[in-house]
Design an enzyme around this catalytic site. Structure first.
Site, short mmCIF file in Angstrom:
data_model
loop_
_atom_site.label_atom_id
_atom_site.label_comp_id
_atom_site.label_asym_id
_atom_site.label_seq_id
_atom_site.Cartn_x
_atom_site.Cartn_y
_atom_site.Cartn_z
N HIS A 139 14.44 35.33 26.11
CA HIS A 139 15.76 35.68 25.56
C HIS A 139 16.39 36.84 26.32
O HIS A 139 15.70 37.68 26.88
CB HIS A 139 15.71 35.93 24.04
N GLU A 144 18.30 33.66 21.65
CA GLU A 144 16.97 33.07 21.58
C GLU A 144 16.99 31.68 22.22
O GLU A 144 18.07 31.09 22.39
CB GLU A 144 16.54 32.96 20.11
C1 F6R Z 1 17.55 44.62 23.48
C2 F6R Z 1 17.62 43.21 23.79
C3 F6R Z 1 16.40 42.38 24.03
C4 F6R Z 1 15.30 43.10 24.81
C5 F6R Z 1 14.08 42.21 24.96
C6 F6R Z 1 12.95 42.91 25.65
O1 F6R Z 1 18.85 45.15 23.29
O2 F6R Z 1 18.67 42.70 23.81
O3 F6R Z 1 16.78 41.22 24.72
O4 F6R Z 1 15.79 43.47 26.06
O5 F6R Z 1 13.65 41.78 23.70
O6 F6R Z 1 12.50 43.94 24.82
P1 F6R Z 1 11.41 45.00 25.32
O7 F6R Z 1 12.07 45.75 26.42
O8 F6R Z 1 11.15 45.86 24.12
O9 F6R Z 1 10.24 44.22 25.77
#
Ligand code: F6R
Length: 265
Positions: A139, A144
């Site tokens: 995503h 999603e």
């Molecule tokens: C956050 C967002 C998400 C995150 C993704 C990765 O604003 O839009 O798409 O970039 O879930 O999250 P991390 O960096 O926590 O693994």
């Protein structure tokens, strides 16, 4: 796609900070698209240091975040507004009135938030550079798998796996939201430049599918293959399942060689 494989997440953060520095040198009043989550934190720390210790300034910058939970108010510690204040906005010289998130006020119809957000982005001239992380399921934002590749800012239901991987941020699981308002995939694709960050082995499948797999709503980040100006900064664990690793390294070596050649001329 400009695919850059770096040793570790610190190098990813430093390279990401350099991209911003270059952009702000070219355009002081840049419009930035921002992400939350674990991945960009180290890069934001570098932005803060650069703002304090060099002439880099956010005074004329406008920001639009990718997403915000629905039903979580900005003052709530778990809101993405709070995250942005904590990680970045409270420590830089940005005009706070120029920082936007797709938040829904308590008395507002959630269905109105998306069209209003899209209109504000347009009003500010569109996004110059969009920072993205990537979910383990591919995503981007909270688009999603199965999200329309043509989607605009709207309400999305999070998948069980996204809820699970974000559980760590909620002390009481009962308060964890299952809905969010997110920029759509078409909104992201409108950005003039995209900076995708990926760190850690848990992202290796998503990185492989998105860079080398077929373009598909099943791996939303794969749409980035259609964007003209994407830089992917990743560490070695995130890159570990890429098939054409040698080629990507070779391309970067060639670029460095050309750059060094130009500098010595
Ligand atoms: C956050 C967002 C998400 C995150 C993704 C990765 O604003 O839009 O798409 O970039 O879930 O999250 P991390 O960096 O926590 O693994």
């Amino acid at each position: 796609m400009d695919i850059v494989i770096l040793k570790d997440s610190e190098q990813v953060a430093t390279a990401g900070a350099r991209v911003l520095q270059k952009l702000l040198m070219e355009k002081k009043a840049a419009v930035l698209g921002l992400a939350t989550g674990r991945t960009p934190k180290a890069m934001y720390r570098q932005w803060v240091i650069n703002c304090r210790e060099s002439s880099m300034s956010f005074r004329e910058v406008t920001t639009f975040n990718l997403d915000e939970y629905l039903g979580v108010q900005p003052a709530d510690v778990q809101s993405y507004r709070s995250y942005m204040q904590r990680e970045l906005f409270d420590h830089i010289d940005i005009d706070q009135t120029n920082t936007y998130l797709p938040a829904c006020a308590a008395d507002e119809n959630p269905l109105d938030v998306g069209p209003r957000y899209e209109a504000t982005i347009l009003e500010k001239g569109g996004i110059d550079c969009q920072v993205l992380g990537i979910g383990q399921n591919g995503h981007i934002g909270f688009n999603e798998p199965s999200s329309s590749l043509n989607s605009r800012t709207r309400i999305k239901t999070l998948t069980r796996e996204t809820i699970e991987s974000n559980r760590q941020y909620f002390d009481d699981p009962a308060t964890q939201p299952e809905l969010a308002i997110t920029m759509g995939i078409a909104t992201i694709m409108d950005a003039r430049k995209i900076l995708l960050l990926a760190t850690g082995a848990a992202k290796a499948d998503a990185v492989r599918q998105s860079i080398e797999g077929a373009i598909s709503a099943s791996w939303p980040a794969s749409i980035l293959q259609m964007h003209e100006r994407v830089t992917v900064l990743m560490d070695e664990p995130a890159a570990s399942k890429l098939e054409r690793l040698d080629y990507y390294h070779w391309v970067q070596d060639q670029k460095r060689r050309v750059l060094a050649q130009n500098e010595s001329d």
